[in-house]
Scaffold this active site. Structure first.
Site, PDB file in Angstrom:
ATOM      1  N   TYR A 268       9.147   0.947   8.489  1.00 17.81           N
ATOM      2  CA  TYR A 268       8.362   0.263   9.520  1.00 17.81           C
ATOM      3  C   TYR A 268       8.912   0.417  10.938  1.00 17.81           C
ATOM      4  CZ  TYR A 268       6.203  -1.837   5.425  1.00 17.81           C
ATOM      5  OH  TYR A 268       5.537  -2.023   4.231  1.00 17.81           O
TER       6      TYR A 268
ATOM      7  N   ALA B 295       0.542  -7.013   3.384  1.00 21.63           N
ATOM      8  CA  ALA B 295       0.149  -6.841   1.984  1.00 21.63           C
ATOM      9  C   ALA B 295      -1.199  -7.485   1.663  1.00 21.63           C
ATOM     10  CB  ALA B 295       1.239  -7.398   1.069  1.00 21.63           C
TER      11      ALA B 295
ATOM     12  N   HIS C 222      -4.399  -5.454   0.693  1.00 22.47           N
ATOM     13  CA  HIS C 222      -4.713  -4.838  -0.591  1.00 22.47           C
ATOM     14  C   HIS C 222      -5.428  -5.753  -1.574  1.00 22.47           C
ATOM     15  CE1 HIS C 222      -2.208  -1.858   1.241  1.00 22.47           C
ATOM     16  NE2 HIS C 222      -1.147  -2.652   1.242  1.00 22.47           N
TER      17      HIS C 222
ATOM     18  N   ASP D 284     -13.789 -11.717   3.668  1.00 20.07           N
ATOM     19  CA  ASP D 284     -15.031 -12.462   3.933  1.00 20.07           C
ATOM     20  C   ASP D 284     -15.014 -13.098   5.316  1.00 20.07           C
ATOM     21  OD1 ASP D 284     -16.111 -11.760   1.513  1.00 20.07           O
ATOM     22  OD2 ASP D 284     -15.815 -13.707   0.550  1.00 20.07           O
TER      23      ASP D 284
ATOM     24  N   GLU E  85      -8.234  -2.285  12.245  1.00 21.53           N
ATOM     25  CA  GLU E  85      -7.178  -2.479  11.249  1.00 21.53           C
ATOM     26  C   GLU E  85      -6.032  -1.526  11.596  1.00 21.53           C
ATOM     27  OE1 GLU E  85      -8.499  -1.303   7.371  1.00 21.53           O
ATOM     28  OE2 GLU E  85      -6.595  -1.799   6.398  1.00 21.53           O
TER      29      GLU E  85
ATOM     30  N   SER F  69       2.893   1.981   8.747  1.00 20.78           N
ATOM     31  CA  SER F  69       3.072   3.100   7.821  1.00 20.78           C
ATOM     32  C   SER F  69       1.692   3.643   7.442  1.00 20.78           C
ATOM     33  CB  SER F  69       3.797   2.616   6.557  1.00 20.78           C
ATOM     34  OG  SER F  69       2.970   1.713   5.830  1.00 20.78           O
TER      35      SER F  69
ATOM     36  N   ARG G 291      -1.120   0.425  -2.769  1.00 18.49           N
ATOM     37  CA  ARG G 291      -1.390   0.288  -1.335  1.00 18.49           C
ATOM     38  C   ARG G 291      -2.591   1.130  -0.891  1.00 18.49           C
ATOM     39  NH1 ARG G 291       3.378  -2.207   0.854  1.00 18.49           N
ATOM     40  NH2 ARG G 291       5.196  -1.657  -0.376  1.00 18.49           N
TER      41      ARG G 291
HETATM   42  C1  DQA Z   1       1.640  -2.467   6.260  1.00 18.59           C
HETATM   43  C2  DQA Z   1       1.419  -1.738   4.930  1.00 18.59           C
HETATM   44  C3  DQA Z   1       1.266  -2.718   3.788  1.00 18.59           C
HETATM   45  O1  DQA Z   1       1.091  -2.021   2.559  1.00 18.59           O
HETATM   46  C4  DQA Z   1       2.513  -3.573   3.671  1.00 18.59           C
HETATM   47  O2  DQA Z   1       2.355  -4.532   2.640  1.00 18.59           O
HETATM   48  C5  DQA Z   1       2.911  -4.198   4.957  1.00 18.59           C
HETATM   49  C6  DQA Z   1       2.804  -3.432   6.182  1.00 18.59           C
HETATM   50  C7  DQA Z   1       1.947  -1.495   7.415  1.00 18.59           C
HETATM   51  O3  DQA Z   1       1.877  -1.929   8.544  1.00 18.59           O
HETATM   52  O4  DQA Z   1       2.288  -0.330   7.177  1.00 18.59           O
HETATM   53  O5  DQA Z   1       3.390  -5.337   4.974  1.00 18.59           O
HETATM   54  O6  DQA Z   1       0.455  -3.181   6.591  1.00 18.59           O
END
Ligand code: DQA
Length: 159
Positions: free
Chosen positions: A33, A87, A90, A97, A108, A112, A121
């Site tokens: 990250y 997270a 997912h 909603d 969004e 990563s 993911r």
């Molecule tokens: C995330 C990717 C998600 O899978 C993960 O749970 C995160 C960070 C990202 O910014 O890459 O907490 O949203």
């Protein structure tokens, strides 16, 4: 848009939402990250918003209900939402909603690229209600998301 070509900003404000564990950015898995903290990310996103003459506020929570409440409030308080749901991306259908009930642009963002990571993911329940998604570009993705939102709202750079 009114058809006049003039942006129809109601609030002059964007909302950045950060999901669970993102409060630990800078310390948390830096190889995945990066080392930029959430405070730095918010500062850069707010500075980018200011270039288009709009304010940016921020809510981070490790609790889905708090983020849902922030999206509900966004309906009458802001023109667009930028969200890294962490997270919750997912599996959080309640957040999905809530976002579906928000009328403005939704960007969004992921630091990563979840598509290059574990299979769990690869699904985003937020993507179907987002205007667009930016993934895999680290902290720069937030600045790009604000820029994208400004474009979607028809805003011109003031500085
Ligand atoms: C995330 C990717 C998600 O899978 C993960 O749970 C995160 C960070 C990202 O910014 O890459 O907490 O949203």
């Amino acid at each position: 848009m009114s058809g006049t070509g003039v942006p129809q900003l109601q609030h002059g404000r964007l909302r950045l939402l950060s999901g669970p564990n993102l409060n630990l950015l800078g310390e948390r898995e830096p190889a995945v990250y990066g080392t930029t903290t959430l405070a730095q990310i918010v500062e850069e996103a707010a500075a980018e918003a200011a270039r288009y003459g709009v304010d940016l506020d921020h809510v981070q929570s490790n609790h889905e209900g708090v983020l849902i409440d922030a999206v509900h409030a966004a309906r009458s308080e802001v023109d667009a939402v930028v969200i890294n749901p962490g997270a919750f991306t997912h599996y959080a259908w309640g957040l999905h909603d809530a976002l579906a009930a928000f009328d403005g642009p939704i960007l969004e963002v992921h630091l990563s690229n979840p598509q290059r990571r574990e299979a769990w993911r690869h699904t985003s329940v937020v993507a179907p209600v987002a205007t667009g998604t930016i993934s895999g570009l680290g902290a720069a993705g937030y600045v790009l998301a604000v820029r994208a939102v400004a474009g979607l709202l028809g805003l011109a750079e003031e500085t």
